[in-house]
Design an enzyme around this catalytic site. Structure first.
Site, PDB file in Angstrom:
ATOM      1  N   LYS A 260       0.865  -1.186   0.000  1.00 26.88           N
ATOM      2  CA  LYS A 260       0.000   0.000   0.000  1.00 26.88           C
ATOM      3  C   LYS A 260       0.898   1.230   0.000  1.00 26.88           C
ATOM      4  O   LYS A 260       1.706   1.414   0.905  1.00 26.88           O
ATOM      5  CB  LYS A 260      -0.897   0.002   1.246  1.00 26.88           C
ATOM      6  N   ASP A 265      -2.588  10.313   3.436  1.00 21.32           N
ATOM      7  CA  ASP A 265      -3.986   9.915   3.639  1.00 21.32           C
ATOM      8  C   ASP A 265      -4.693  10.963   4.493  1.00 21.32           C
ATOM      9  O   ASP A 265      -4.595  10.969   5.717  1.00 21.32           O
ATOM     10  CB  ASP A 265      -4.040   8.541   4.328  1.00 21.32           C
ATOM     11  N   LYS A 272     -10.015  13.013   8.087  1.00 24.69           N
ATOM     12  CA  LYS A 272      -9.456  12.657   9.404  1.00 24.69           C
ATOM     13  C   LYS A 272      -9.310  13.910  10.251  1.00 24.69           C
ATOM     14  O   LYS A 272      -9.012  14.987   9.716  1.00 24.69           O
ATOM     15  CB  LYS A 272      -8.048  12.076   9.220  1.00 24.69           C
ATOM     16  N   ASP A 283       1.697   6.497   5.395  1.00 21.33           N
ATOM     17  CA  ASP A 283       0.709   5.546   4.882  1.00 21.33           C
ATOM     18  C   ASP A 283       1.191   4.835   3.606  1.00 21.33           C
ATOM     19  O   ASP A 283       0.460   4.047   3.016  1.00 21.33           O
ATOM     20  CB  ASP A 283      -0.625   6.271   4.633  1.00 21.33           C
ATOM     21  N   ASP A 342     -12.180   7.082   3.908  1.00 19.62           N
ATOM     22  CA  ASP A 342     -10.936   6.867   4.661  1.00 19.62           C
ATOM     23  C   ASP A 342     -10.536   5.391   4.652  1.00 19.62           C
ATOM     24  O   ASP A 342      -9.448   5.036   5.077  1.00 19.62           O
ATOM     25  CB  ASP A 342     -11.108   7.375   6.095  1.00 19.62           C
ATOM     26  N   ARG A 346      -7.649  -0.416   1.180  1.00 19.35           N
ATOM     27  CA  ARG A 346      -8.170  -1.679   0.650  1.00 19.35           C
ATOM     28  C   ARG A 346      -8.606  -1.537  -0.810  1.00 19.35           C
ATOM     29  O   ARG A 346      -8.579  -2.502  -1.563  1.00 19.35           O
ATOM     30  CB  ARG A 346      -9.327  -2.164   1.541  1.00 19.35           C
TER      31      ARG A 346
HETATM   32  N1  BES Z   1      -4.133   4.672   6.904  1.00 21.75           N
HETATM   33  C1  BES Z   1      -5.241   4.410   7.730  1.00 21.75           C
HETATM   34  C2  BES Z   1      -4.939   3.413   8.846  1.00 21.75           C
HETATM   35  C3  BES Z   1      -3.951   3.828   9.898  1.00 21.75           C
HETATM   36  C4  BES Z   1      -4.399   4.312  11.112  1.00 21.75           C
HETATM   37  C5  BES Z   1      -2.596   3.682   9.714  1.00 21.75           C
HETATM   38  C6  BES Z   1      -3.501   4.662  12.103  1.00 21.75           C
HETATM   39  C7  BES Z   1      -1.689   4.025  10.694  1.00 21.75           C
HETATM   40  C8  BES Z   1      -2.149   4.517  11.887  1.00 21.75           C
HETATM   41  C9  BES Z   1      -6.391   3.819   6.899  1.00 21.75           C
HETATM   42  O1  BES Z   1      -6.473   4.266   5.591  1.00 21.75           O
HETATM   43  C10 BES Z   1      -7.659   4.220   7.573  1.00 21.75           C
HETATM   44  O2  BES Z   1      -7.925   5.384   7.626  1.00 21.75           O
HETATM   45  N2  BES Z   1      -8.410   3.241   8.061  1.00 21.75           N
HETATM   46  C11 BES Z   1      -9.627   3.493   8.734  1.00 21.75           C
HETATM   47  C12 BES Z   1     -10.628   2.477   8.269  1.00 21.75           C
HETATM   48  C13 BES Z   1     -12.023   2.770   8.711  1.00 21.75           C
HETATM   49  C14 BES Z   1     -12.551   3.999   8.034  1.00 21.75           C
HETATM   50  C15 BES Z   1     -12.885   1.573   8.415  1.00 21.75           C
HETATM   51  C16 BES Z   1      -9.389   3.377  10.234  1.00 21.75           C
HETATM   52  O3  BES Z   1      -8.596   2.526  10.635  1.00 21.75           O
HETATM   53  O4  BES Z   1      -9.932   4.172  10.962  1.00 21.75           O
HETATM   54 ZN    ZN Z   2      -4.727   4.874   4.734  1.00 20.89          ZN
HETATM   55 MN    MN Z   3      -7.563   6.052   5.376  1.00 18.45          MN
END
Ligand code: BES
Ligand code: ZN
Ligand code: MN
Length: 490
Positions: A260, A265, A272, A283, A342, A346
């Site tokens: 990835k 992000d 966020k 990220d 967010d 995936r």
């Molecule tokens: N890049 C983030 C995940 C992440 C969070 C990486 C903290 C490193 C530290 C990912 O793209 C994300 O935002 N995931 C969301 C998914 C949710 C919206 C289902 C999350 O984990 O909140």
């Molecule tokens: Zn992300």
């Molecule tokens: Mn994200």
């Protein structure tokens, strides 16, 4: 840094620093040899209680009579039989971080006999630690705050072929980890998809590895509708980097490493909050780890075939951002309803996974900073592991253990797939609040067909929020060693 093995007598070693490991138990032969030449200084300090050999204890000595080196650093290894590979690594990192915070030209490290770790492994660990510890994260500071050594000698290691090879392997691992760290640590204004792809191309040329970079038009031709949707809100164009390292002959099986590479992000329209956004330059750590691993595997000339595919996009907010409720068509033809922009990683991986499946690979490992939920479940230092093939996963776990990295497998129960049912499309991109790391993995599973596959959620371990004595904050290169160990075992 020049790293050599030497079997010089301890009193004859000349370097800015001599590092001497000390056990809590009986003095080692090394310590005895030192003391014999140095009027029993350690024995006397032990009697005073100033040296105990307790794990992590550091005592600095200067101008010791009988020693050619002006400075000696005694470092405690604890009880000899309780010393593990991971502990030794941590101790070496602490020592080298301490010595590299000032300008020291040369360091001699006297290599101890360790019960649970082979001599060659110890040499490798010391070499890797010296390379990693002496490189910091202050990419943009006027004044350097960390200084690499010109020379490191592994004293009394003997200079046989096996030791030399272990040192070289250690150095290659260290430099590869530093490459990953550097890419993660650079700021997101600099590391755009294009910048990352250019660095990857440069590296491919240097390694003489076959490299291909696809731009927006080629990605559209490849029908990568999910990846392209994420990228749509950004002024930075996406890239897909595909590197092919053929170390085992074309007809041998190919292992895909998928990363990835979200270079920033913001969360997109599901924006966020600042606190969560501020480390999102990291990220792209999955892609950076894949690139670092290819560097190591190619330089070590391992006898495996690797396709490395890195999906590079920025997830941003603008009038052209992808929207909630929008339905995307992924490369595989699967339609995806967006409930949260967010959950973008995936989507990027979905298209890259189906690309490597179509390339006919035999096995897939993907690495992604995918979910905060995985960090909630396993903490900041443990990688979450998911699979559709237990034997492959067991082989991977063995490699992780050999590499000294902490992983933990999470289940793939069908009930989590149920959370992803959509009213209008084949699947939606998020489930409920609970078990989010698993629903994310179930989402990815849709795109790997029957190919044996392992998903690594490195959201915790890929990036360290703070600096500790044994490691610098920022990018860590987590899982790179394990990938190399696995490639070696294939
Ligand atoms: N890049 C983030 C995940 C992440 C969070 C990486 C903290 C490193 C530290 C990912 O793209 C994300 O935002 N995931 C969301 C998914 C949710 C919206 C289902 C999350 O984990 O909140
Ligand atoms: Zn992300
Ligand atoms: Mn994200």
């Amino acid at each position: 840094m020049q790293i050599t093995a030497s079997d010089q007598t301890i009193s004859e070693i000349s370097a800015d620093w001599l590092v001497l490991p000390v056990f809590e138990s009986e003095p080692s032969p090394l310590e005895q040899a030192f003391d014999a030449a140095a009027c029993n200084v350690i024995q006397r300090l032990r009697e005073l209680g100033d040296v105990t050999g307790e794990q992590g204890e550091i005592v600095e000595l200067r101008q010791v009579a009988g020693m050619k080196t002006p400075r000696v650093l005694l470092v405690g290894l604890g009880k000899a039989d309780a010393l593990t590979r991971a502990k030794l690594e941590r101790i070496c990192m602490t020592v080298f971080r301490r010595l590299s915070s000032k300008k020291n030209r040369s360091v001699a490290f006297t290599v101890p006999d360790v019960a649970n770790v082979s001599a060659a492994q110890v040499a490798e660990i010391v070499a890797t630690a010296a390379v990693v510890a002496s490189s910091g994260q202050s990419v943009y500071k006027k004044k350097a705050d960390r200084f690499s050594f010109d020379e490191l000698s592994l004293a009394t290691a003997g200079s046989d072929e096996a030791t030399q090879q272990a040192i070289e392997r250690g150095r290659i691992l260290g430099e590869s980890i530093n490459l990953t760290r550097e890419l993660v640590n650079r700021h997101p204004g600099e590391v755009t998809p294009k910048y990352f792809a250019d660095r990857a191309s440069e590296l491919a040329a240097k390694l003489q590895v076959h490299g291909e970079v696809m731009d927006r038009h080629q990605l559209a031709q490849e029908r990568m509708g999910a990846l392209l949707a994420v990228s749509r809100g950004s002024t930075e164009e996406p890239r897909l980097v595909v590197l092919r390292y053929e170390g085992a002959g074309e007809s041998a099986p190919w292992l895909a490493l998928v990363g990835k590479g979200v270079t920033f992000d913001s969360g997109g329209l599901s924006l966020k909050p600042s606190d969560s956004m501020k480390s999102m330059k990291a990220d792209m750590a999955g892609a950076a780890t894949v690139l670092g691993a290819v560097n190591a595997i190619a330089r070590l000339k391992l006898k495996v075939n690797i396709i490395a595919a890195m999906g590079l996009v920025e997830n941003m907010v603008s009038g052209s951002s992808y929207k909630l409720g929008e339905v995307l068509t992924a490369r595989s033809g699967t339609t995806i309803e967006i409930h949260n922009t967010d959950a973008e990683g995936r989507l990027v991986l979905a298209d890259v996974l189906s690309y490597v499946v179509d390339e006919g690979v035999s096995q897939i490992i993907d690495l992604a900073t995918l979910t905060g939920s995985c960090v909630v479940a396993l903490g900041e230092e443990v990688t979450g592991v998911f699979t559709n093939n237990q034997p492959f996963c067991d082989q991977f776990s063995t490699a992780a253990r050999a590499a000294g990295e902490d992983i933990w497998q999470l289940p793939m129960f069908e009930s989590f797939r149920d959370q992803l049912k959509s009213d209008v499309a084949d699947i939606k991109n998020v489930g409920t609040r609970w078990g989010g790391a698993i629903t994310a993995a179930k989402f990815l599973e849709e795109f790997v067909a029957d190919t044996p596959w392992i998903h690594l959620d490195i959201a915790g371990p890929a990036f360290a929020e703070s600096t500790k004595p044994h490691r610098e904050g920022g990018g860590t290169g987590a899982m790179l060693r394990t990938l190399v160990a696995l490639a070696e075992s294939l």
